[in-house]
Design a protein around this motif. Structure first.
Motif, PDB file in Angstrom:
ATOM      1  N   ARG A  71       7.491   7.771   9.976  1.00 15.69           N
ATOM      2  CA  ARG A  71       8.897   7.442   9.698  1.00 15.69           C
ATOM      3  C   ARG A  71       9.325   7.860   8.288  1.00 15.69           C
ATOM      4  O   ARG A  71      10.417   7.522   7.857  1.00 15.69           O
ATOM      5  N   SER A  72       8.441   8.573   7.592  1.00 18.43           N
ATOM      6  CA  SER A  72       8.702   9.029   6.212  1.00 18.43           C
ATOM      7  C   SER A  72       9.013   7.860   5.289  1.00 18.43           C
ATOM      8  O   SER A  72       9.925   7.921   4.445  1.00 18.43           O
ATOM      9  N   LEU A  73       8.234   6.784   5.426  1.00 14.49           N
ATOM     10  CA  LEU A  73       8.358   5.602   4.582  1.00 14.49           C
ATOM     11  C   LEU A  73       7.169   5.542   3.635  1.00 14.49           C
ATOM     12  O   LEU A  73       6.058   5.925   3.995  1.00 14.49           O
ATOM     13  N   SER A  74       7.384   5.045   2.439  1.00 18.75           N
ATOM     14  CA  SER A  74       6.374   5.183   1.395  1.00 18.75           C
ATOM     15  C   SER A  74       5.366   4.043   1.310  1.00 18.75           C
ATOM     16  O   SER A  74       4.264   4.244   0.803  1.00 18.75           O
ATOM     17  N   HIS A  75       5.715   2.840   1.775  1.00 20.40           N
ATOM     18  CA  HIS A  75       4.846   1.687   1.545  1.00 20.40           C
ATOM     19  C   HIS A  75       4.682   0.817   2.796  1.00 20.40           C
ATOM     20  O   HIS A  75       5.587   0.733   3.634  1.00 20.40           O
ATOM     21  N   LEU A  76       3.522   0.195   2.860  1.00 23.53           N
ATOM     22  CA  LEU A  76       3.286  -0.858   3.840  1.00 23.53           C
ATOM     23  C   LEU A  76       3.110  -2.156   3.068  1.00 23.53           C
ATOM     24  O   LEU A  76       2.181  -2.289   2.256  1.00 23.53           O
ATOM     25  N   TYR A  77       4.003  -3.106   3.301  1.00 25.53           N
ATOM     26  CA  TYR A  77       3.945  -4.404   2.633  1.00 25.53           C
ATOM     27  C   TYR A  77       3.035  -5.333   3.428  1.00 25.53           C
ATOM     28  O   TYR A  77       3.248  -5.542   4.635  1.00 25.53           O
ATOM     29  N   LEU A  78       2.029  -5.891   2.755  1.00 25.66           N
ATOM     30  CA  LEU A  78       0.973  -6.644   3.432  1.00 25.66           C
ATOM     31  C   LEU A  78       1.012  -8.142   3.140  1.00 25.66           C
ATOM     32  O   LEU A  78       0.073  -8.860   3.490  1.00 25.66           O
ATOM     33  N   GLY A  79       2.081  -8.611   2.518  1.00 21.92           N
ATOM     34  CA  GLY A  79       2.160 -10.047   2.265  1.00 21.92           C
ATOM     35  C   GLY A  79       1.457 -10.443   0.984  1.00 21.92           C
ATOM     36  O   GLY A  79       1.433  -9.690   0.010  1.00 21.92           O
ATOM     37  N   TYR A  80       0.829 -11.614   1.001  1.00 25.85           N
ATOM     38  CA  TYR A  80       0.224 -12.159  -0.216  1.00 25.85           C
ATOM     39  C   TYR A  80      -1.296 -12.028  -0.188  1.00 25.85           C
ATOM     40  O   TYR A  80      -1.930 -12.216   0.846  1.00 25.85           O
ATOM     41  N   TRP A  81      -1.823 -11.699  -1.351  1.00 25.08           N
ATOM     42  CA  TRP A  81      -3.269 -11.676  -1.562  1.00 25.08           C
ATOM     43  C   TRP A  81      -3.623 -12.817  -2.502  1.00 25.08           C
ATOM     44  O   TRP A  81      -2.923 -13.070  -3.482  1.00 25.08           O
ATOM     45  N   ILE A  82      -4.699 -13.532  -2.163  1.00 19.66           N
ATOM     46  CA  ILE A  82      -5.153 -14.654  -2.976  1.00 19.66           C
ATOM     47  C   ILE A  82      -6.625 -14.437  -3.290  1.00 19.66           C
ATOM     48  O   ILE A  82      -7.462 -14.372  -2.377  1.00 19.66           O
ATOM     49  N   LEU A  87       0.841  -1.199   0.000  1.00 19.36           N
ATOM     50  CA  LEU A  87       0.000   0.000   0.000  1.00 19.36           C
ATOM     51  C   LEU A  87       0.876   1.248   0.000  1.00 19.36           C
ATOM     52  O   LEU A  87       1.729   1.411   0.886  1.00 19.36           O
ATOM     53  N   PRO A  88       0.720   2.151  -0.984  1.00 23.46           N
ATOM     54  CA  PRO A  88       1.401   3.447  -0.943  1.00 23.46           C
ATOM     55  C   PRO A  88       0.700   4.340   0.087  1.00 23.46           C
ATOM     56  O   PRO A  88      -0.387   4.870  -0.177  1.00 23.46           O
ATOM     57  N   VAL A  89       1.290   4.480   1.238  1.00 25.82           N
ATOM     58  CA  VAL A  89       0.577   5.015   2.406  1.00 25.82           C
ATOM     59  C   VAL A  89       0.144   6.470   2.235  1.00 25.82           C
ATOM     60  O   VAL A  89      -0.872   6.881   2.799  1.00 25.82           O
ATOM     61  N   ASN A  90       0.897   7.255   1.488  1.00 20.00           N
ATOM     62  CA  ASN A  90       0.554   8.672   1.366  1.00 20.00           C
ATOM     63  C   ASN A  90      -0.674   8.911   0.493  1.00 20.00           C
ATOM     64  O   ASN A  90      -1.212  10.026   0.469  1.00 20.00           O
ATOM     65  N   GLU A  91      -1.121   7.887  -0.200  1.00 15.33           N
ATOM     66  CA  GLU A  91      -2.320   8.007  -1.029  1.00 15.33           C
ATOM     67  C   GLU A  91      -3.527   7.327  -0.385  1.00 15.33           C
ATOM     68  O   GLU A  91      -4.635   7.391  -0.927  1.00 15.33           O
ATOM     69  N   PHE A  92      -3.313   6.726   0.749  1.00 13.10           N
ATOM     70  CA  PHE A  92      -4.413   6.018   1.421  1.00 13.10           C
ATOM     71  C   PHE A  92      -5.376   7.005   2.066  1.00 13.10           C
ATOM     72  O   PHE A  92      -4.974   7.955   2.737  1.00 13.10           O
ATOM     73  N   LYS A  93      -6.671   6.736   1.872  1.00  6.52           N
ATOM     74  CA  LYS A  93      -7.723   7.486   2.551  1.00  6.52           C
ATOM     75  C   LYS A  93      -8.663   6.481   3.203  1.00  6.52           C
ATOM     76  O   LYS A  93      -9.240   5.634   2.519  1.00  6.52           O
ATOM     77  N   PRO A  94      -8.815   6.539   4.518  1.00  8.45           N
ATOM     78  CA  PRO A  94      -9.640   5.545   5.210  1.00  8.45           C
ATOM     79  C   PRO A  94     -11.101   5.633   4.804  1.00  8.45           C
ATOM     80  O   PRO A  94     -11.633   6.718   4.562  1.00  8.45           O
ATOM     81  N   SER A  95     -11.740   4.477   4.726  1.00 14.35           N
ATOM     82  CA  SER A  95     -13.173   4.411   4.444  1.00 14.35           C
ATOM     83  C   SER A  95     -13.956   4.799   5.697  1.00 14.35           C
ATOM     84  O   SER A  95     -13.385   5.000   6.774  1.00 14.35           O
ATOM     85  N   ARG A  96     -15.258   4.857   5.568  1.00 17.31           N
ATOM     86  CA  ARG A  96     -16.101   5.180   6.737  1.00 17.31           C
ATOM     87  C   ARG A  96     -15.920   4.141   7.833  1.00 17.31           C
ATOM     88  O   ARG A  96     -15.802   4.473   9.013  1.00 17.31           O
ATOM     89  N   ASN A  97     -15.919   2.867   7.445  1.00 14.26           N
ATOM     90  CA  ASN A  97     -15.739   1.811   8.441  1.00 14.26           C
ATOM     91  C   ASN A  97     -14.381   1.903   9.111  1.00 14.26           C
ATOM     92  O   ASN A  97     -14.259   1.678  10.324  1.00 14.26           O
ATOM     93  N   GLN A  98     -13.358   2.234   8.358  1.00 15.09           N
ATOM     94  CA  GLN A  98     -12.021   2.358   8.927  1.00 15.09           C
ATOM     95  C   GLN A  98     -11.921   3.566   9.851  1.00 15.09           C
ATOM     96  O   GLN A  98     -11.260   3.511  10.891  1.00 15.09           O
ATOM     97  N   THR A 135      -7.823  -6.110   0.256  1.00 12.37           N
ATOM     98  CA  THR A 135      -8.314  -5.223  -0.804  1.00 12.37           C
ATOM     99  C   THR A 135      -9.109  -4.047  -0.248  1.00 12.37           C
ATOM    100  O   THR A 135      -9.502  -3.151  -1.006  1.00 12.37           O
ATOM    101  N   LEU A 136      -9.365  -4.022   1.053  1.00 13.53           N
ATOM    102  CA  LEU A 136     -10.078  -2.904   1.671  1.00 13.53           C
ATOM    103  C   LEU A 136      -9.171  -1.693   1.883  1.00 13.53           C
ATOM    104  O   LEU A 136      -9.651  -0.616   2.237  1.00 13.53           O
ATOM    105  N   TYR A 137      -7.869  -1.877   1.677  1.00  8.16           N
ATOM    106  CA  TYR A 137      -6.914  -0.787   1.849  1.00  8.16           C
ATOM    107  C   TYR A 137      -6.464  -0.344   0.458  1.00  8.16           C
ATOM    108  O   TYR A 137      -5.815  -1.085  -0.263  1.00  8.16           O
ATOM    109  N   LYS A 138      -6.838   0.868   0.106  1.00  2.58           N
ATOM    110  CA  LYS A 138      -6.632   1.326  -1.267  1.00  2.58           C
ATOM    111  C   LYS A 138      -5.846   2.636  -1.293  1.00  2.58           C
ATOM    112  O   LYS A 138      -5.935   3.422  -0.355  1.00  2.58           O
ATOM    113  N   PRO A 139      -5.035   2.839  -2.364  1.00  2.00           N
ATOM    114  CA  PRO A 139      -4.885   2.009  -3.572  1.00  2.00           C
ATOM    115  C   PRO A 139      -3.869   0.890  -3.353  1.00  2.00           C
ATOM    116  O   PRO A 139      -2.719   1.153  -3.010  1.00  2.00           O
TER     117      PRO A 139
END
Length: 240
Positions: A197-208, A72-83, A218-222
């Motif tokens: 920490r001024s880091l650009s991405h959160l690595y979330l492992g594997y999606w199947i 997930l590119p964290v600086n482009e993430f916008k939380p949903s209503r549920n989040q 897939t609930l964390y976008k983009p």
């Protein structure tokens, strides 16, 4: 010091897939004798590798590419209503970080979580030996995140810091307080920690795609998917 060019890789024999019933899987491991520093670990992560204890691996299956690395590119993430509701619900939690080590209170919570949530998985039955090799044996830049409510430990996340982001290794929590959705909150916290920490991405492992347990990612976008060694934003339509 090891580099991508000098690394040796090993592939396991085929074994039953942990995620897709009726499928056979093969896993590629980095030579366990290799010296993996943070820079090399980061390069491996960009190539889709994950860490389990002292082992660095990625799926390497014949005729199947269902396991897709995502980040997930964290600086482009916008939380949903549920989040946003989840964040508000957990505002009162005490959150601290600690170095990786064996803490009895951590293991007791892990054991309770595995028994309640993953009795049908590879980590059941839990044991101290399995827990140590999976989570306590770690990378130099690993840290544990403790989530507490009124002084009581209710969740733990294991996180690695890379040169370009954080890698979410594993999260477990008290199954008796499922209403807090700590699995969700831990990811939201890690997203904000990347920014701190001024880091650009959160690595979330594997999606199947056809695995219910992986759908939440897939609930964390983009979300970015590693397809043919390229990170793309379009969800793959065919993965097997």
């Amino acid at each position: 010091m090891s580099s991508l060019q000098t690394l040796i890789f090993y592939a396991t024999p085929e074994h039953d897939c942990s995620y897709l019933e009726g499928k056979q899987a093969t896993t590629m491991f980095v030579d366990p004798k290799a010296n993996i520093d943070t820079a090399l670990y980061s390069k491996l992560s960009v190539l889709g590798f994950r860490r389990s204890g002292n082992h660095y691996y990625r799926p390497h299956c014949n005729a199947c590419n269902a396991c897709i690395p995502v980040r997930l590119p964290v600086n482009e993430f916008k939380p949903s209503r549920n989040q946003k509701r989840n964040i508000k619900k957990n505002l009162g939690l005490e959150i601290t970080t600690t170095p990786p080590d064996f803490y009895q209170k951590h293991y007791d919570l892990y054991e309770k979580y595995i028994i309640a949530r993953h009795a049908d998985g590879d980590m059941y039955p839990p044991s101290e030996e399995q827990y140590r090799s999976f989570l306590v044996e770690s990378n130099p830049n690993t840290f544990f995140v403790e989530f507490k409510y009124k002084g009581e430990l209710i969740g733990v996340s294991v996180v690695d810091e890379l040169t370009d982001g954080l890698s979410s290794v594993y999260t477990y929590f008290d199954p008796d307080i499922a209403e807090r959705s700590l699995g969700v909150y831990s990811i939201l916290w890690q997203i904000e920690e990347c920014k701190r920490r001024s880091l650009s991405h959160l690595y979330l492992g594997y999606w199947i795609k056809n695995c219910r347990k992986m759908e939440y990612k897939t609930l964390y976008k983009p979300l970015e998917y590693l397809i043919n060694n390229n990170w793309l934003r379009e969800e793959p339509t065919k993965t097997i």
